[in-house]
Enzyme design. Structure first.
Site, PDB file in Angstrom:
ATOM      1  N   GLU A 490       0.856  -1.196   0.000  1.00 45.70           N
ATOM      2  CA  GLU A 490       0.000   0.000   0.000  1.00 45.70           C
ATOM      3  C   GLU A 490       0.887   1.239   0.000  1.00 45.70           C
ATOM      4  O   GLU A 490       1.925   1.259   0.672  1.00 45.70           O
ATOM      5  CB  GLU A 490      -0.899   0.000   1.243  1.00 45.70           C
ATOM      6  N   HIS A 513      -7.722   1.375   1.637  1.00 44.09           N
ATOM      7  CA  HIS A 513      -7.644   0.948   3.040  1.00 44.09           C
ATOM      8  C   HIS A 513      -8.391   1.933   3.966  1.00 44.09           C
ATOM      9  O   HIS A 513      -7.797   2.556   4.840  1.00 44.09           O
ATOM     10  CB  HIS A 513      -6.175   0.824   3.488  1.00 44.09           C
TER      11      HIS A 513
END
Ligand SMILES: NC(=O)C1=CN([C@@H]2O[C@H](COP(=O)(O)OP(=O)(O)OC[C@H]3O[C@@H](n4cnc5c(N)ncnc54)[C@H](O)[C@@H]3O)[C@@H](O)[C@H]2O)C=CC1
Ligand SMILES: O=C(O)C(=O)COP(=O)(O)O
Length: 630
Positions: A490, A513
C-alpha cells in the site's frame, strides 16, 4: 561558598495560570464588548512590558488607567485567582511546605492579591515582594507605589540584591523581567516556566526550560509529587491520527511530535531514538531494527485493530507494552462491507461509470437482491460476527469459518472447513487477522472451490489473498464482483501512486484501506488508545494490552508503586520480595501476572522507604525494565 538554594518565583502566569490584571479586567469591566477591547489592549501592554519593548512603569500605568478598578473588585479577584493556581504548583504543595524558608515571590504585580494566593501553598507573606495599589478616598485604584524598587528598571534584580541572600539563587518565571535577574548577575540560573505561556524571547535566554514545576524539581533533585516529569515523555504520532489524541497527550503534559504520513524503517530509526511512546496505524512497520533504535520506548499505540505491522515478540522481550483499539472501527468496516455487497450485487459502479459516459442501460440482468443469499464469512472475530448480525437483519443466510471455536450468533451456521464455506457461499468475505500464517490463504486453489459468479470481498489484510489469482478469476468472470480495501503493498502516503493488477477490472471496487476510516471510528480510537497509554504511564495498568499480561490495578493512594518487568523464569517474585524485606519495606499490595515471555509484578509500598531499593530491583537477573511510580 554556601550551597544553600533560594527559589525566586514569579507570580503572574507562573504561580497562577493567568495574568492577574487580565482577570481583574474581566471583573471590573461589566460590558462584554468593552471588556474584550480593554482586555486586548491590556494583554498587548503586558506583552510589551514582559518582552522588554517598553518600560514596565509605562506598561503598568497604562494598564491601570484602562482598568478603572476599585477596592471592592480585589476580593472578587482573589476568589478567582484561588482557582487559577498553576497545576504543577498545586500538585507540589509538599515542596512549598518543605522549602518555605527559601521561597520568595518577586512580582511586578500587587501584594493585595498575591499574598493571599501564595499563602494557599504556605509561602510566607514576608517573602512576597510586589507593588501596592494607591487608592483615592472612594477606594478607586488611581496608581501604584512609585517608590517601590520593583517599578525601576532591573527592579527585580535590585529587590533580590537588597535581600542579601547567601548561596545559590534560582529564578523561575515566564517573563523578560525574570530573565533580567540572571542578566544582572544576581541569579545563578534562570528557568523559563512555560506551563501557561511560552515567550520565545524569554525561552531563548533561559538556562533551562521548565514546562512545569515538576521538571524544575526533577533536574534539581528536589522533592516532587511525580516520579518523572511528564514533559520528558516524548510521544511520536504518525499516520494522520485524529487530533483528539494529540490534544489528550498535550493536555497530559507530554512532549508530542506529529508527522502526517508513515515513515520508512531508516527514517523511523532516526526519529525514534528519544521516543517513549510511538503512535501508529496500519502502515508503519515497527520492526525489530526500529525497536532496537528506541532505547527509551516504553509503549506502542496501534490506533487501529490490526497489530501485524508490529514485531510484538520483540516488544514483549524488551518490556514495551502495546495497546490497540480492538473495537473502535469494527462497525465502520462492517457497514462498508454491507454497502459493498449490495453495490456489487447490483453492479452499481459499472452502471454509474457508464452513465457518466452518457449510457442509459435500464435492465435487471445480473442484478440481485442480497436477501436469501448465502454469505460466507472467513474469520468470525469482532468484525466477522458483527457483520453476521447485520447481514441476518438484511435477510441473508450466514455461514462462517474460523480457526478457533466461535459462538454462532443468531442463525449463523458454522462450517468445519474453509473448503465447505467456499463451496456453498454466494458471497465470500474475509475478516481474518493479519498473522504471518495467513499469507495467501486465498489463492488459485481456493478460488477454484468457489461457486461460479461468486462475489468476493477482502477488507482484512492485503497479504491474505494472492492478487494475481484474484485478478485472473475476475477476468474469467468466475468472480462477478469484488471489493478490495487492503493490498499486499500500500502507498506510504497520499502522494504515492497506487499500482495493482486489479486496476481497471470489471465490477471491482477498490478503496484505499479506508474500512476503518470514518470520523466516528477515528475519534473513538483517538479517545481509547491514548487513555490506555496514559493509564499505563500513570498506574502501570496493562488491561486490554495486546502483548502484556493484563493487570487492572487500583488507583495509587498514599503509596508508591514499584513496577517490575522480567523474563518469565522461576524465582523472580521471591527475589523482589527479598530485596524489599531486606530494606524493611512494608508491602501494601502486590499483583503478579505472567505470559509465555514475561512476568509483570506491581508492588505498592509505604511512601517512606529506602529509595535505593529501586536500583536493587533493576539489578535482579532477568529484569527487563523497572520503574517507581508516585
Ligand atoms: N480495512 C480496514 O480498514 C480494517 C481492517 N481490519 C482487519 O480486520 C481484521 C479482523 O478484525 P477483527 O474482527 O476485529 O479481529 P479479530 O481478531 O476479532 O478476528 C479475527 C478472527 O479471524 C480468525 N482467523 C484468523 N486466521 C484465520 C484463518 N486463517 N481462517 C479462519 N479464521 C481465522 C481468528 O480466530 C479471529 O476469530 C483485523 O485484524 C484487521 O486486519 C480491521 C479494521 C479496519
Ligand atoms: O484497524 C485496522 O486494523 C485497519 O486496518 C485500519 O487501519 P488504518 O488505521 O486505516 O491504517
Amino acid at each position: 561558598m554556601s550551597t544553600h538554594k533560594h527559589f525566586i518565583i514569579d507570580f503572574d502566569s507562573t504561580f497562577t495560570k493567568v495574568e492577574a490584571l487580565d482577570a481583574l479586567c474581566a471583573i471590573c469591566v461589566p460590558d462584554a464588548q468593552q471588556r474584550q477591547k480593554v482586555l486586548t489592549e491590556i494583554q498587548r501592554l503586558t506583552d510589551l512590558g514582559m518582552e522588554g519593548e517598553i518600560p514596565l512603569t509605562e506598561s503598568l500605568e497604562k494598564r491601570l488607567a484602562l482598568l478603572k478598578a476599585n477596592k471592592s473588585h480585589i476580593n472578587d479577584l482573589i476568589e478567582h485567582l484561588r482557582g487559577q493556581i498553576s497545576e504543577s504548583f498545586k500538585l507540589n504543595k509538599a515542596f512549598f511546605e518543605a522549602y518555605k524558608e527559601d521561597i520568595y515571590i518577586i512580582s511586578n504585580g500587587f501584594k493585595e492579591f498575591i499574598v493571599p494566593i501564595v499563602a494557599e501553598l504556605g509561602v510566607k507573606p514576608e517573602h512576597v515582594f510586589a507593588n501596592s495599589f494607591v487608592y483615592d478616598q472612594d477606594g478607586n485604584i488611581i496608581g501604584f507605589d512609585r517608590d517601590n524598587v520593583l517599578t525601576q528598571n532591573q527592579g527585580k534584580a535590585k529587590q533580590i540584591k537588597s535581600l542579601g541572600l547567601e548561596g545559590e539563587i534560582y529564578v523561575i518565571g515566564d517573563g523578560f523581567t525574570d530573565y533580567e535577574i540572571k542578566e544582572a548577575g544576581i541569579a545563578d540560573k534562570f528557568y523559563a516556566f512555560t506551563e501557561n505561556v511560552k515567550r520565545d524571547s524569554v525561552v531563548n535566554k533561559a538556562d533551562h526550560v521548565t514546562p512545569s514545576l515538576d521538571e524544575f524539581l526533577y533536574v534539581n533533585k528536589l522533592p516532587s509529587a511525580l516520579s518523572y516529569p511528564k514533559n520528558r515523555i516524548k510521544v511520536l504520532v504518525l499516520e494522520g491520527i485524529h487530533e483528539h489524541a494529540i490534544n489528550m497527550f498535550r493536555q497530559e503534559g507530554y512532549n508530542v511530535e506529529v508527522i502526517a504520513g508513515a515513515l520508512e524503517e531508516d527514517e523511523l530509526c532516526e526519529k525514534i531514538h528519544d521516543v517513549s511512546i510511538i503512535c501508529i496505524r496500519s502502515k508503519t512497520q515497527l520492526t525489530a531494527k526500529a525497536i532496537a533504535a528506541a532505547p527509551r520506548l516504553m509503549a506502542v499505540g496501534a490506533f487501529c485493530i490490526g497489530t501485524n505491522q508490529i514485531d510484538l515478540q520483540t516488544c514483549t522481550e524488551r518490556g514495551i507494552v502495546v495497546f490497540n483499539a480492538p473495537y473502535s472501527n469494527t462497525r465502520s468496516v462492517v457497514e462498508m462491507a454491507i454497502g459493498e455487497i449490495i453495490m456489487l450485487s447490483r453492479g452499481i459502479v459499472e452502471k454509474s461509470n457508464r452513465m457518466h459516459n452518457g449510457e442509459w442501460d435500464k435492465s435487471a440482468k445480473g442484478s440481485n437482491e442480497i436477501r436469501g443469499k448465502k454469505l460466507g464469512i472467513v474469520g468470525y472475530g469482532n468484525i466477522g460476527s458483527q457483520l453476521s448480525v447485520l447481514a441476518e437483519g438484511l435477510g441473508m443466510e450466514v455461514y462462517f469459518y474460523d480457526v478457533v471455536d466461535k459462538l454462532a450468533l443468531g442463525n449463523a451456521k458454522v462450517c468445519n472447513t474453509l473448503e465447505e464455506l467456499l463451496s456453498l457461499a454466494d458471497i465470500v468475505t474475509l475478516h481474518v487477522d493479519g498473522r504471518p500464517d495467513n499469507k495467501n490463504i486465498i489463492g488459485a486453489k481456493e478460488f477454484d472451490m468457489m461457486k461460479e459468479g461468486v462475489i468476493f470481498l477482502n477488507l482484512a489484510r492485503g497479504h491474505v489473498v494472492e492478487i494475481e489469482a484474484l485478478a485472473q478469476n475476475i477476468k474469467s468472470g468466475k468472480i462477478r464482483g469484488a471489493a478490495v480495501d487492503v493490498f499486499p503493498y500500500e502507498p506510504k502516503n497520499n502522494q504515492e501512486s497506487f499500482e495493482s493488477a486489479l486496476k481497471g477490472l470489471p465490477n471491482t471496487l477498490l478503496s484505499p484501506h479506508i474500512g476503518g476510516s470514518t470520523e466516528e471510528a477515528q475519534e473513538n480510537i483517538a479517545q481509547y488508545v491514548p487513555s490506555k497509554l496514559i493509564d499505563y504511564v500513570n498506574t502501570g495498568g496493562s488491561y486490554n494490552s495486546v502483548n502484556f499480561p493484563n493487570l487492572q490495578l487500583p488507583a495509587l493512594r498514599n503509596a508508591h508503586r514499584l513496577i517490575h518487568i522480567h523474563r518469565n523464569v522461576p524465582g523472580i517474585l521471591a527475589k523482589i520480595n527479598n530485596a524489599l524485606a531486606e530494606n524493611n519495606i512494608n508491602i501494601l499490595g502486590q499483583y503478579l501476572k505472567t505470559n509465555e515471555t514475561i512476568g509483570y509484578v506491581i508492588t505498592d509500598v509505604d511512601t517512606q522507604y529506602n529509595r535505593s531499593v529501586t536500583k536493587e530491583l533493576k539489578q535482579i537477573p532477568d529484569t527487563i525494565k523497572s520503574r517507581a511510580l508516585y
